[in-house]
Design an enzyme around this catalytic site. Structure first.
Site, PDB file in Angstrom:
ATOM      1  CG  PHE A 115      49.396  22.604  -2.951  1.00 47.69           C
ATOM      2  CD1 PHE A 115      49.800  21.815  -1.877  1.00 47.69           C
ATOM      3  CD2 PHE A 115      48.542  23.672  -2.704  1.00 47.69           C
ATOM      4  CE1 PHE A 115      49.355  22.087  -0.583  1.00 47.69           C
ATOM      5  CE2 PHE A 115      48.089  23.947  -1.422  1.00 47.69           C
ATOM      6  CZ  PHE A 115      48.504  23.152  -0.356  1.00 47.69           C
TER       7      PHE A 115
ATOM      8  CG  LEU B  57      43.852  23.604   0.122  1.00 46.87           C
ATOM      9  CD1 LEU B  57      43.664  22.426   1.088  1.00 46.87           C
ATOM     10  CD2 LEU B  57      44.684  24.698   0.810  1.00 46.87           C
ATOM     11  CB  SER B  58      41.422  25.891  -4.261  1.00 44.78           C
ATOM     12  OG  SER B  58      42.338  26.679  -3.574  1.00 44.78           O
ATOM     13  CD  GLU B  59      37.158  20.327  -2.881  1.00 43.99           C
ATOM     14  OE1 GLU B  59      35.938  20.496  -2.624  1.00 43.99           O
ATOM     15  OE2 GLU B  59      37.815  19.346  -2.508  1.00 43.99           O
TER      16      GLU B  59
ATOM     17  CB  SER C 221      39.071  32.412   1.588  1.00 43.00           C
ATOM     18  OG  SER C 221      39.600  33.332   0.662  1.00 43.00           O
TER      19      SER C 221
ATOM     20  NE  ARG D 233      56.537  60.259 -23.527  1.00 41.85           N
ATOM     21  CZ  ARG D 233      55.929  60.398 -24.692  1.00 41.85           C
ATOM     22  NH1 ARG D 233      56.548  60.062 -25.824  1.00 41.85           N
ATOM     23  NH2 ARG D 233      54.704  60.848 -24.743  1.00 41.85           N
TER      24      ARG D 233
ATOM     25  CD  GLU E 217      51.418  29.436  -2.677  1.00 39.45           C
ATOM     26  OE1 GLU E 217      51.988  29.553  -1.595  1.00 39.45           O
ATOM     27  OE2 GLU E 217      51.895  28.808  -3.649  1.00 39.45           O
TER      28      GLU E 217
ATOM     29  CB  SER F  44      45.384  40.997   0.552  1.00 35.19           C
ATOM     30  OG  SER F  44      46.364  41.031  -0.457  1.00 35.19           O
TER      31      SER F  44
HETATM   32  N1  CAA Z   1      50.633  25.904  10.637  1.00 39.01           N
HETATM   33  C1  CAA Z   1      50.243  24.831  11.366  1.00 39.01           C
HETATM   34  N2  CAA Z   1      48.946  24.574  11.646  1.00 39.01           N
HETATM   35  C2  CAA Z   1      48.022  25.439  11.217  1.00 39.01           C
HETATM   36  C3  CAA Z   1      48.371  26.572  10.446  1.00 39.01           C
HETATM   37  C4  CAA Z   1      49.734  26.792  10.152  1.00 39.01           C
HETATM   38  N3  CAA Z   1      50.129  27.843   9.435  1.00 39.01           N
HETATM   39  N4  CAA Z   1      47.248  27.247  10.137  1.00 39.01           N
HETATM   40  C5  CAA Z   1      46.229  26.559  10.686  1.00 39.01           C
HETATM   41  N5  CAA Z   1      46.713  25.475  11.337  1.00 39.01           N
HETATM   42  C6  CAA Z   1      45.958  24.489  12.118  1.00 39.01           C
HETATM   43  C7  CAA Z   1      45.272  25.154  13.299  1.00 39.01           C
HETATM   44  O1  CAA Z   1      46.119  25.219  14.419  1.00 39.01           O
HETATM   45  C8  CAA Z   1      44.099  24.222  13.535  1.00 39.01           C
HETATM   46  O2  CAA Z   1      44.526  23.095  14.220  1.00 39.01           O
HETATM   47  P1  CAA Z   1      43.804  22.692  15.615  1.00 39.01           P
HETATM   48  O3  CAA Z   1      42.370  22.467  15.245  1.00 39.01           O
HETATM   49  O4  CAA Z   1      44.537  21.476  16.044  1.00 39.01           O
HETATM   50  O5  CAA Z   1      43.991  23.866  16.521  1.00 39.01           O
HETATM   51  C9  CAA Z   1      43.734  23.761  12.121  1.00 39.01           C
HETATM   52  O6  CAA Z   1      44.890  23.979  11.302  1.00 39.01           O
HETATM   53  C10 CAA Z   1      42.586  24.534  11.543  1.00 39.01           C
HETATM   54  O7  CAA Z   1      43.003  25.888  11.518  1.00 39.01           O
HETATM   55  P2  CAA Z   1      41.986  27.100  11.615  1.00 39.01           P
HETATM   56  O8  CAA Z   1      41.005  26.824  12.706  1.00 39.01           O
HETATM   57  O9  CAA Z   1      42.784  28.340  11.680  1.00 39.01           O
HETATM   58  O10 CAA Z   1      41.252  26.944  10.220  1.00 39.01           O
HETATM   59  P3  CAA Z   1      40.226  27.889   9.505  1.00 39.01           P
HETATM   60  O11 CAA Z   1      39.221  27.036   8.846  1.00 39.01           O
HETATM   61  O12 CAA Z   1      39.781  28.981  10.424  1.00 39.01           O
HETATM   62  O13 CAA Z   1      41.097  28.512   8.264  1.00 39.01           O
HETATM   63  C11 CAA Z   1      42.592  29.981   7.137  1.00 39.01           C
HETATM   64  C12 CAA Z   1      42.197  29.279   8.440  1.00 39.01           C
HETATM   65  C13 CAA Z   1      43.855  30.720   7.530  1.00 39.01           C
HETATM   66  C14 CAA Z   1      41.538  30.955   6.640  1.00 39.01           C
HETATM   67  C15 CAA Z   1      42.905  28.906   6.050  1.00 39.01           C
HETATM   68  O14 CAA Z   1      41.739  28.243   5.630  1.00 39.01           O
HETATM   69  C16 CAA Z   1      43.611  29.503   4.872  1.00 39.01           C
HETATM   70  O15 CAA Z   1      44.812  29.702   4.889  1.00 39.01           O
HETATM   71  N6  CAA Z   1      42.848  29.782   3.765  1.00 39.01           N
HETATM   72  C17 CAA Z   1      43.459  30.176   2.516  1.00 39.01           C
HETATM   73  C18 CAA Z   1      43.668  28.966   1.664  1.00 39.01           C
HETATM   74  C19 CAA Z   1      44.849  29.121   0.774  1.00 39.01           C
HETATM   75  O16 CAA Z   1      45.855  29.735   1.088  1.00 39.01           O
HETATM   76  N7  CAA Z   1      44.745  28.477  -0.362  1.00 39.01           N
HETATM   77  C20 CAA Z   1      45.831  28.460  -1.259  1.00 39.01           C
HETATM   78  C21 CAA Z   1      45.474  27.602  -2.410  1.00 39.01           C
HETATM   79  S1  CAA Z   1      46.905  26.873  -3.074  1.00 39.01           S
HETATM   80  C22 CAA Z   1      47.512  27.940  -4.198  1.00 39.01           C
HETATM   81  O17 CAA Z   1      47.059  29.019  -4.406  1.00 39.01           O
HETATM   82  C23 CAA Z   1      48.769  27.387  -4.779  1.00 39.01           C
HETATM   83  C24 CAA Z   1      48.990  27.682  -6.179  1.00 39.01           C
HETATM   84  O18 CAA Z   1      48.774  26.845  -7.015  1.00 39.01           O
HETATM   85  C25 CAA Z   1      49.655  28.940  -6.529  1.00 39.01           C
END
Ligand code: CAA
Length: 378
Positions: A116, A118-120, A125, A264, A359, A362
């Site tokens: 997966f 997503l991040s860059e 965050s 121990r 993911e 905190s």
């Molecule tokens: N389910 C459905 N839709 C969602 C959602 C969810 N859980 N969370 C957000 N959305 C939707 C929102 O409803 C919104 O849609 P609308 O515009 O239609 O209303 C849209 O997504 C944008 O959401 P936000 O406005 O809430 O977005 P934001 O920019 O404020 O960001 C955030 C929210 C929660 C901070 C998010 O950016 C986030 O979760 N950041 C953390 C990123 C992350 O978890 N990265 C993990 C990397 S992958 C990894 O680590 C995997 C690995 O390899 C181990």
């Protein structure tokens, strides 16, 4: 059924992971054959319906198995968690019939390993600020940019990549992001830097560099512009997996501490006789049990079809902070022996830390929880 799955996972973990985990950690190397073996046993298709060659199990069974595997090795567990909850769930929920046939079925059988992206480097965050750009070129898309922190990215066969499909003069924020199914055979695919990490050392975490990566149009997942929402929905599942991973680490640290405190001796008696140690063990066990109860409550809610956005974040927050707390206390109980690699708690402590970071940190979990608390008031 849940007990059978748990026994299968525990047997596999005890026989084929635990004896080798310390060596994989030292070598910073994960044998891909172990991932395929997990696939043969069904651990990579646990949540995928039988019609797509998965086991079609309930979420609690999956999380029990994941915790048992994390109990033996957190690096193995993260591969299992990412594969089961992110790329496969995105394909299952948003993929076309052809994409399910071509990618989901072999992933459910564990023949293809998923990742997966997503991040860059500049978008962690703040995931929707990502910059990897996809532009149309005939029937194809050309992707240019760098993805970072990609778990299993050096050997994954199918990588779900989020990239921008809006244009620089018409940015659409989170609505300008689409999801693409990327395979390493595509022209322009390059595995970049492998991170030299504190913990989870066996799990390869890499950068992926795309310089005009040519992705067939048929590999766009679902609808254009919906990739961020798909990723967020999948992370709701992913966070349950990371919570189970954190609990596996914490339980291993508690078990090691119980054994050590019984063996121990200081001041003429086993250290378990001292109240200072008993209080630590009691707090460690209580926090693990409460985090696990929340996790299983949330898993049941998910299987009833309820949204788990808030409780999933609570699970990950509680379990990951529990893992850090418990492994820190475990080192204290072991004293100097906790600080060296001869005993298991040093690795557990290093492995625990990442569960508070990936993911969603905190801090991000707290943002999600607070937003959901307010949303529920109306
Ligand atoms: N389910 C459905 N839709 C969602 C959602 C969810 N859980 N969370 C957000 N959305 C939707 C929102 O409803 C919104 O849609 P609308 O515009 O239609 O209303 C849209 O997504 C944008 O959401 P936000 O406005 O809430 O977005 P934001 O920019 O404020 O960001 C955030 C929210 C929660 C901070 C998010 O950016 C986030 O979760 N950041 C953390 C990123 C992350 O978890 N990265 C993990 C990397 S992958 C990894 O680590 C995997 C690995 O390899 C181990």
């Amino acid at each position: 059924m849940q007990q059978e799955i748990l026994h299968l996972a525990r047997d596999f973990a005890a026989g084929e992971i635990a004896p080798y985990a310390a060596q994989w950690d030292r070598d910073a190397c994960f044998p891909v054959a172990v991932a395929h073996r997990m696939g043969q046993l069904g651990f990579l298709g646990m949540l995928i319906p039988e019609e797509y060659d998965g086991l079609g199990l309930d979420t609690t069974s999956y999380l029990l198995a994941l915790e048992a595997i994390a109990n033996a090795d957190a690096s193995t567990a993260v591969l299992m968690s990412v594969h089961n909850s992110l790329p496969t769930q995105m394909l299952l929920n948003f993929g076309s019939d052809e994409q399910k046939e071509r990618y989901l079925k072999p992933m459910a059988r564990g023949e293809l390993i998923g990742a997966f992206a997503l991040s860059e480097p500049e978008a962690g965050s703040d995931a929707s600020s990502l910059r990897c750009q996809a532009v149309r070129d005939g029937d194809d898309w050309l992707l240019t940019g760098t993805k970072s922190w990609v778990t299993s990215g050096s050997f994954a066969d199918v990588i779900m990549v989020m990239a921008r499909t809006d244009s620089s003069d018409a940015r659409r924020g989170s609505k300008g992001i689409s999801a693409f199914i990327v395979t390493p055979d595509l022209t322009g695919f390059h595995v970049g830097k492998k991170e030299d990490k504190m913990g989870l050392r066996a799990s390869p975490t890499v950068m992926l560099n795309f310089d005009g990566l040519r992705v067939p149009g048929a590999n766009l997942l679902g609808a254009e512009g919906q990739g961020f929402i798909y990723a967020m929905k999948s992370l709701d599942n992913g966070r349950l997996g990371i919570a189970a991973q954190a609990l596996g680490i914490a339980q291993a640290a508690l078990d090691a501490s119980l054994d050590y405190a019984a063996e121990r001796k200081q001041f003429g008696q086993p250290i378990r006789e001292f109240q200072a140690i008993q209080f630590k063990l009691a707090d460690m066990g209580s926090r693990i049990t409460s985090a696990r109860a929340l996790l299983h409550m949330t898993a049941a809610a998910k299987d009833r079809g309820e949204s788990t956005t808030m409780h999933g974040s609570m699970c990950k927050l509680l379990a990951s902070e529990t893992a850090m707390y418990v492994t820190t206390e475990a080192i204290q109980i072991f004293g100097g022996y906790g600080y060296v690699k001869d005993y298991p708690v040093e690795k557990l402590f290093r492995d625990a830390k990442i569960t508070e970071i990936y993911e969603g940190t905190s801090e991000v979990q707290r943002i999600v929880i607070a937003r959901e608390l307010y949303a529920r008031r109306h």
